[in-house]
Write an enzyme that holds these catalytic residues in place. Structure first.
Site, PDB file in Angstrom:
ATOM      1  N   SER A  33       0.813  -1.220   0.000  1.00 48.97           N
ATOM      2  CA  SER A  33       0.000   0.000   0.000  1.00 48.97           C
ATOM      3  C   SER A  33       0.844   1.266   0.000  1.00 48.97           C
ATOM      4  O   SER A  33       1.636   1.502   0.922  1.00 48.97           O
ATOM      5  CB  SER A  33      -0.891   0.040   1.250  1.00 48.97           C
ATOM      6  N   HIS A  64      -2.997   0.768  -4.930  1.00 44.84           N
ATOM      7  CA  HIS A  64      -2.520  -0.447  -5.608  1.00 44.84           C
ATOM      8  C   HIS A  64      -2.863  -0.314  -7.088  1.00 44.84           C
ATOM      9  O   HIS A  64      -4.028  -0.349  -7.466  1.00 44.84           O
ATOM     10  CB  HIS A  64      -3.187  -1.700  -5.026  1.00 44.84           C
ATOM     11  N   HIS A  86      -5.734  -8.691  -2.016  1.00 52.11           N
ATOM     12  CA  HIS A  86      -5.844  -9.104  -0.609  1.00 52.11           C
ATOM     13  C   HIS A  86      -7.045 -10.025  -0.414  1.00 52.11           C
ATOM     14  O   HIS A  86      -8.035  -9.934  -1.139  1.00 52.11           O
ATOM     15  CB  HIS A  86      -6.053  -7.880   0.302  1.00 52.11           C
ATOM     16  N   TYR A  88      -9.193  -9.742   1.912  1.00 49.05           N
ATOM     17  CA  TYR A  88     -10.384  -8.968   2.303  1.00 49.05           C
ATOM     18  C   TYR A  88     -11.145  -8.402   1.114  1.00 49.05           C
ATOM     19  O   TYR A  88     -12.294  -8.003   1.239  1.00 49.05           O
ATOM     20  CB  TYR A  88     -10.024  -7.850   3.305  1.00 49.05           C
ATOM     21  N   GLU A  89     -10.490  -8.363  -0.058  1.00 52.62           N
ATOM     22  CA  GLU A  89     -11.196  -7.863  -1.242  1.00 52.62           C
ATOM     23  C   GLU A  89     -12.190  -8.888  -1.773  1.00 52.62           C
ATOM     24  O   GLU A  89     -12.939  -8.594  -2.713  1.00 52.62           O
ATOM     25  CB  GLU A  89     -10.179  -7.506  -2.338  1.00 52.62           C
ATOM     26  N   ALA A 116       2.546  -2.348   4.029  1.00 53.07           N
ATOM     27  CA  ALA A 116       2.338  -1.316   5.053  1.00 53.07           C
ATOM     28  C   ALA A 116       1.752  -2.032   6.266  1.00 53.07           C
ATOM     29  O   ALA A 116       0.908  -2.910   6.113  1.00 53.07           O
ATOM     30  CB  ALA A 116       1.367  -0.265   4.542  1.00 53.07           C
ATOM     31  N   MET A 217      -2.414  -6.861   6.594  1.00 55.91           N
ATOM     32  CA  MET A 217      -3.479  -7.676   5.996  1.00 55.91           C
ATOM     33  C   MET A 217      -2.994  -8.396   4.738  1.00 55.91           C
ATOM     34  O   MET A 217      -3.773  -8.620   3.807  1.00 55.91           O
ATOM     35  CB  MET A 217      -4.673  -6.783   5.656  1.00 55.91           C
ATOM     36  N   SER A 218      -1.711  -8.754   4.721  1.00 52.35           N
ATOM     37  CA  SER A 218      -1.170  -9.376   3.494  1.00 52.35           C
ATOM     38  C   SER A 218       0.047 -10.217   3.822  1.00 52.35           C
ATOM     39  O   SER A 218       0.259 -10.618   4.967  1.00 52.35           O
ATOM     40  CB  SER A 218      -0.782  -8.282   2.489  1.00 52.35           C
ATOM     41  N   ASN A 241       1.699   3.345  10.824  1.00 52.65           N
ATOM     42  CA  ASN A 241       1.025   3.944  11.982  1.00 52.65           C
ATOM     43  C   ASN A 241       1.381   3.093  13.193  1.00 52.65           C
ATOM     44  O   ASN A 241       1.810   1.955  13.039  1.00 52.65           O
ATOM     45  CB  ASN A 241      -0.502   3.942  11.766  1.00 52.65           C
ATOM     46  N   HIS A 257      -7.004   4.560   6.233  1.00 52.49           N
ATOM     47  CA  HIS A 257      -6.256   4.162   5.031  1.00 52.49           C
ATOM     48  C   HIS A 257      -5.481   5.367   4.484  1.00 52.49           C
ATOM     49  O   HIS A 257      -4.379   5.215   3.953  1.00 52.49           O
ATOM     50  CB  HIS A 257      -7.214   3.590   3.974  1.00 52.49           C
TER      51      HIS A 257
HETATM   52  N1  HPA Z   1      -3.593  -2.640  11.036  1.00 51.32           N
HETATM   53  C1  HPA Z   1      -3.687  -3.539  10.059  1.00 51.32           C
HETATM   54  N2  HPA Z   1      -3.163  -3.365   8.858  1.00 51.32           N
HETATM   55  C2  HPA Z   1      -2.502  -2.228   8.639  1.00 51.32           C
HETATM   56  C3  HPA Z   1      -2.359  -1.244   9.618  1.00 51.32           C
HETATM   57  C4  HPA Z   1      -2.950  -1.458  10.882  1.00 51.32           C
HETATM   58  O1  HPA Z   1      -2.863  -0.629  11.784  1.00 51.32           O
HETATM   59  N3  HPA Z   1      -1.637  -0.229   9.081  1.00 51.32           N
HETATM   60  C5  HPA Z   1      -1.340  -0.607   7.815  1.00 51.32           C
HETATM   61  N4  HPA Z   1      -1.867  -1.820   7.538  1.00 51.32           N
END
Ligand code: HPA
Length: 285
Positions: A33, A64, A86, A88-89, A116, A217-218, A241, A257
């Site tokens: 990401s 993406h 991903h 989740y998509e 990320a 998430m990947s 973050n 996001h």
């Molecule tokens: N949680 C899950 N996936 C993420 C995060 C997060 O805080 N930041 C970037 N991808």
């Protein structure tokens, strides 16, 4: 779409890619990401849209691009995925990991995977790079392992070893490059959740207790399939973050996001320098 892809599917996609480029990549790079900027540095680039490649999953998430860029980078012949699919998509684990199987069919021996992630280790700051030392396959433990289903022994063993999923030699190279180029580099354990919802404070506390330094998430499905097929893996997380259960509980630390994409802009140049340095060492240039 079949529930389980076979070698024929992977070979067809690999064959299509070979008709679109004269390069024969040795290293595949997956850019997560907001981290896709590195593709602009690929020389003699041939660009292929995922939508043109048979059975390749499409990207539906902002940040993406859905392009495969093949060419030369820091002396190496590379195939760079600008964006990934991903779970989740709505994709199956088979679809999420399809590109990795295609790279294996193309003869790619090394995978550099980036993402990320949210920092769980209290020492981490947004903008840090984290070398992935290991991962926790929480989603796989719950049954969503991409290797579930018939095993083709031509692709890899039924019960693959995961004791050194992230190649110790590649990690040593990455540490060396980071030290030489003055790139601060953390190291830790990545955990994947299916997403797309971010973590509750109780989730964060749990993930930290079970040993994770960063959450995303990947990556874990792709690395599982890479190792199944004997591909060497280097993994790097961009800490987008930080997650602190205490702050989150009082509403100070809600991840968005947009925040993840903004952090990508800060991270991307250092990530690019690290990857270029690793490629240069691998190609001996
Ligand atoms: N949680 C899950 N996936 C993420 C995060 C997060 O805080 N930041 C970037 N991808």
């Amino acid at each position: 779409m079949p529930e389980f892809y076979t070698r024929e599917h992977f070979a067809r996609a690999a064959e299509y890619i070979s008709t679109r480029t004269r390069h024969r990549p040795q290293v595949a790079i997956v850019l997560g990401s907001g981290l896709g900027g590195l593709v602009s540095e690929v020389e003699e680039a041939d660009t292929i849209l995922y939508s043109d490649i048979p059975d390749f999953p499409q990207c539906t998430v902002e940040g993406h691009m859905g392009r495969l860029v093949i060419g030369r980078l820091a002396g190496a012949c590379v195939a760079v995925m600008q964006g990934r699919a991903h779970y989740y998509e709505g994709y199956s684990m088979q679809q999420v990991t399809f590109p990795i199987r295609v790279f294996q069919q193309m003869g790619v021996g090394t995978l550099i995977v980036t993402n990320a992630a949210g920092g769980l280790n209290p020492e981490f700051r947004a903008g840090d790079l984290m070398l992935i030392a290991d991962h926790i396959n929480l989603v796989g433990m719950a049954g969503l392992n991409p290797l579930r289903g018939p095993n083709d022994p031509e692709l890899g063993p039924r019960f693959p070893d995961m004791s050194r999923a992230y190649d110790p030699e590649l990690r040593a190279i990455a540490r060396r490059v980071a030290a030489r180029e003055g790139i601060p580099l953390r190291e830790g354990v990545y955990i994947m959740l299916a997403g797309p919802s971010f973590e509750t404070p109780a989730d964060m506390r749990f993930l930290r207790i079970i040993g994770a330094d960063a959450v995303g998430m990947s990556t874990v499905p792709e690395v599982t399939v890479a190792r199944h097929g004997g591909t060497r893996v280097l993994g790097i997380s961009g800490i987008a973050n930080t997650l602190s259960p205490d702050l989150a509980a009082v509403g100070h630390d809600n991840t968005t996001h947009e925040e993840v994409l903004a952090a990508g802009k800060v991270l991307a140049p250092r990530l690019a320098a690290l990857i270029r340095g690793v490629l240069r060492e691998l190609s001996g240039t």
